[in-house]
Design an enzyme around this catalytic site. Sequence first.
Site, PDB file in Angstrom:
ATOM      1  N   ARG A 145       0.871  -1.233  -0.046  1.00  0.00           N
ATOM      2  CA  ARG A 145      -0.068  -0.027   0.031  1.00  0.00           C
ATOM      3  C   ARG A 145       0.791   1.330  -0.030  1.00  0.00           C
ATOM      4  NH1 ARG A 145      -3.512  -2.753  -1.496  1.00  0.00           N
ATOM      5  NH2 ARG A 145      -5.531  -3.121  -0.474  1.00  0.00           N
TER       6      ARG A 145
ATOM      7  N   GLU B   8      -3.073   7.524  -4.451  1.00  0.00           N
ATOM      8  CA  GLU B   8      -3.500   6.877  -5.914  1.00  0.00           C
ATOM      9  C   GLU B   8      -4.857   7.006  -5.980  1.00  0.00           C
ATOM     10  OE1 GLU B   8      -2.111   2.861  -5.175  1.00  0.00           O
ATOM     11  OE2 GLU B   8      -4.283   2.259  -5.170  1.00  0.00           O
TER      12      GLU B   8
ATOM     13  N   HIS C 249      -1.251  -0.176  -9.866  1.00  0.00           N
ATOM     14  CA  HIS C 249      -1.861  -1.022  -8.745  1.00  0.00           C
ATOM     15  C   HIS C 249      -2.287  -2.156  -9.905  1.00  0.00           C
ATOM     16  CE1 HIS C 249      -3.746  -1.362  -4.752  1.00  0.00           C
ATOM     17  NE2 HIS C 249      -3.754  -2.462  -5.250  1.00  0.00           N
TER      18      HIS C 249
HETATM   19  P1  NAI Z   1      -1.156 -11.572   4.534  1.00  0.00           P
HETATM   20  O1  NAI Z   1      -2.103 -10.890   5.704  1.00  0.00           O
HETATM   21  O2  NAI Z   1      -1.109 -12.550   4.007  1.00  0.00           O
HETATM   22  O3  NAI Z   1       0.202 -10.919   4.991  1.00  0.00           O
HETATM   23  C1  NAI Z   1       0.773  -9.814   5.651  1.00  0.00           C
HETATM   24  C2  NAI Z   1       1.913 -10.135   6.438  1.00  0.00           C
HETATM   25  O4  NAI Z   1       2.386  -8.735   7.079  1.00  0.00           O
HETATM   26  C3  NAI Z   1       1.472 -11.113   7.725  1.00  0.00           C
HETATM   27  O5  NAI Z   1       2.525 -11.990   7.790  1.00  0.00           O
HETATM   28  C4  NAI Z   1       1.804 -10.057   8.892  1.00  0.00           C
HETATM   29  O6  NAI Z   1       2.414 -10.497  10.148  1.00  0.00           O
HETATM   30  C5  NAI Z   1       2.768  -9.062   8.238  1.00  0.00           C
HETATM   31  N1  NAI Z   1       2.766  -7.749   9.114  1.00  0.00           N
HETATM   32  C6  NAI Z   1       2.025  -7.241   9.656  1.00  0.00           C
HETATM   33  N2  NAI Z   1       2.304  -6.015  10.257  1.00  0.00           N
HETATM   34  C7  NAI Z   1       3.647  -5.887  10.070  1.00  0.00           C
HETATM   35  C8  NAI Z   1       4.387  -5.146  10.104  1.00  0.00           C
HETATM   36  N3  NAI Z   1       4.411  -4.143  11.230  1.00  0.00           N
HETATM   37  N4  NAI Z   1       5.829  -5.302   9.756  1.00  0.00           N
HETATM   38  C9  NAI Z   1       6.018  -6.186   8.961  1.00  0.00           C
HETATM   39  N5  NAI Z   1       5.209  -7.135   8.686  1.00  0.00           N
HETATM   40  C10 NAI Z   1       3.935  -7.084   9.335  1.00  0.00           C
HETATM   41  O7  NAI Z   1      -1.497 -10.356   3.259  1.00  0.00           O
HETATM   42  P2  NAI Z   1      -1.004 -10.747   1.816  1.00  0.00           P
HETATM   43  O8  NAI Z   1      -2.214 -11.351   1.141  1.00  0.00           O
HETATM   44  O9  NAI Z   1       0.205 -11.238   1.692  1.00  0.00           O
HETATM   45  O10 NAI Z   1      -0.853  -9.020   1.162  1.00  0.00           O
HETATM   46  C11 NAI Z   1      -0.253  -8.291   1.777  1.00  0.00           C
HETATM   47  C12 NAI Z   1      -0.538  -6.765   1.210  1.00  0.00           C
HETATM   48  O11 NAI Z   1      -0.292  -6.748  -0.116  1.00  0.00           O
HETATM   49  C13 NAI Z   1      -2.071  -6.372   1.493  1.00  0.00           C
HETATM   50  O12 NAI Z   1      -2.175  -5.817   2.623  1.00  0.00           O
HETATM   51  C14 NAI Z   1      -2.286  -5.499   0.567  1.00  0.00           C
HETATM   52  O13 NAI Z   1      -1.818  -4.258   0.928  1.00  0.00           O
HETATM   53  C15 NAI Z   1      -1.318  -5.695  -0.524  1.00  0.00           C
HETATM   54  N6  NAI Z   1      -1.961  -6.256  -1.844  1.00  0.00           N
HETATM   55  C16 NAI Z   1      -1.662  -5.449  -2.937  1.00  0.00           C
HETATM   56  C17 NAI Z   1      -2.031  -5.931  -4.274  1.00  0.00           C
HETATM   57  C18 NAI Z   1      -1.644  -5.244  -5.695  1.00  0.00           C
HETATM   58  O14 NAI Z   1      -2.406  -5.440  -6.607  1.00  0.00           O
HETATM   59  N7  NAI Z   1      -0.680  -4.730  -5.714  1.00  0.00           N
HETATM   60  C19 NAI Z   1      -3.049  -7.173  -4.210  1.00  0.00           C
HETATM   61  C20 NAI Z   1      -3.310  -7.745  -3.008  1.00  0.00           C
HETATM   62  C21 NAI Z   1      -2.409  -7.392  -1.978  1.00  0.00           C
END
Ligand code: NAI
Length: 336
Positions: free
Chosen positions: A234, A263, A295
Amino acid sequence: MKVAIFSTQSYDRLYLDRYKEGSQLELTYFDAALDEHTAGLTQGFEAVCIFVNDRVDLETANIISANGVRAVVLRCAGFNNVDVAAAHERGVKVLRVPAYSPQAVAEHTVALILTLNRKTHKAYNRVREHNFSLERMMGFNLYGKTVGVIGTGQIGAAFCRIMLGFGCTVIAYDPLPSPALKVQGVTYVPLEELLRTSDIISLHCPLTPATHHLINKEGFDMMKNGVMLINTSRGAVIQTRDAVQALKSEKLGYLGIDVYEQEENLFFRDLSERIVPDDLIARLMAFPNVLITAHQGFFTKEALQQIAVTTIKNLNDVALGTTSQNEILPESKVYR
Ligand code: NAI
C-alpha cells in the site's frame, strides 16, 4: 438482492456477470468510486461492492446505512479504506476476498525488479528506433544478492520462494515469522538489520497504524547506497516525500512502486488528456530510475476469476443471511 457495484471497470463487469449466473443477485454498475459524495447513489440497494480506492468512512457509513445498505463487500483483501467499526455499529456487515492468487502480486514484484535492473522497458524503445547501443543499460546479477522482505504473509511468502529460486539470500522481517519459510531458507532478522543489509527491499505488509510511513527518512538513512526499493503493498507504507529526497541524494538507486499514497485520485483511470495536478507523482516520474505501475499487481486472469467467485459467494451469503468466514469483525485489529 440489489447490489451497487462501485468503481466498475470493464473486467469487473465481465467476471462478475459470468459468475453470478444462477444467483438471485441484481447487479448495478457505477463508474464512480464510493465515498461521502457518491453515497447517495445507494438508495434502494441492500449491498455495495467496492474496491481499493472506494472509501467507507464514518460519513459514508451513515449515508449508506440510512439508505438501507446492510453489507459492504470488498473485491479485494485489504480493508484499510473501510471504517469497519462504524459500519458494524450501523448494522452493516463488511466482507472481503481474503486471498486471491498471491502469486499474481509476487510475480509482478519480480517484473518490477527485473525491469528496473535490466532496463527492458528502455531496450524495447531503443531497439525499435534502431539504437542497438548498450551504453547505460548495465544491470547487476540477482544471484547472490540479499533481498529483504517486509511482511511474509501469502504474497511475501510467494515472493520469498521466487527470490530463493534466483539464488538470492532472502532475509525477512515480520512480527509473525513463518516456520515453513525458515525451513525453505529464509532468515528472519530485526527490521533495522534488514534495512541496513539488503540490496533489494520489498514491502508486503498490510497498511496499519504500525506500518504507516514505515519507510521514512530514518529508514532510508540506514539503507545501503544504491538500494532498490519495491512497494506492491500500500502506498502509505512509504513516506513518498522522503523517497524523493532519497532518490535525489542517490541513496535510493531504484524505486519500483505499484501503489502510491495518493493513488485514489489517479489510478484505474485514463487521464492522458488531462492535466494531472499531483506534483509528487510528476516528480517521481521525472527520475530515470523510478518505475510506476498503476496497482496492477493483482491483475491476472486467475486472480480476477478468484475475486469474482468469492465476491459472488460473499454477496449470496449476505442475501441468504449465512455466516461467512470472509466477514471482517470490528475487533480484528489488523486492517490491511
Ligand atoms: P497477509 O495478511 O497474508 O500477509 C501480511 C503479512 O504482513 C503478515 O504475515 C503479517 O504478520 C505481516 N505484518 C503485519 N504487520 C507487519 C509489520 N508491522 N511489519 C512487517 N510485517 C507485518 O497479506 P497478503 O495477502 O500477503 O497481502 C499483503 C498486502 O499486499 C496487503 O495488505 C495489500 O496491502 C497488498 N496487496 C496488493 C495488491 C496489488 O495489486 N498490488 C493485491 C493484493 C494485496
